[in-house]
Scaffold this motif. Sequence first.
Motif: not given
Length: 208
Positions: A15-36
């Motif tokens: 809701e804080s659009v006025a402050s132009a904050q950028k939010i992202g998300y990731t899936d660490m479970e998927f990412i780490t499953s691909k890490m040797p």
Amino acid sequence: MKKFFILLVLSILCESVASAQKIGYTDMEFITSKMPEYQAAQGEMKKFSDKWAKEISDKFAEIDKMQRAYMAEEILLTDDLKRKRQNEIREKELEAGEYNSKIFGMEGMLFQKKKELMKPVLEKVQRAVTKVCSQRRLDFMFDKSSDIGMLYTNPKHDYSDYVMEELGIDPKANKAGANDSKGGKADQPAQIPAENSPKQKSTTSKLK
């Protein structure tokens, strides 16, 4: 409760659009499953877990053998010998239970070994998260596969001092301790999923 809190925070941030904050998300479970490196660490963890689990299993097998021998010979034993054999069995049970807790307890040897093996992986992931957030100019990064959720926060959005002042607490007086506990908001360690530690259930013998 944790998930509700995360959703609430996300709602407020969106809701804080006025402050132009950028939010992202990731899936660490998927990412780490691909890490040797992560897979290798998991493999090492399994080796230690299996080794210690067998040691504990052997201890309880020995106790079971002692119990069966006692039950078979009980009728031939004097009262003094019965008490002696019972005490020996109880001591073995106590020893096995303590070793089980030492290995698979809350902060036992398996937990410590996991921290040791996962540390390089955690640090590598955190560096990648921080770099991506910097490049993409993200203020917040969440992990959708974790209840904890937060992977990265821009320190400029930390209003802890204002809240402390509102509560009548001097932020400067607590700054040193806060820095030690937070270790830097922008470099909070990523949460890496891990398999549940195996647990060896102890059994209590019922001796007549």
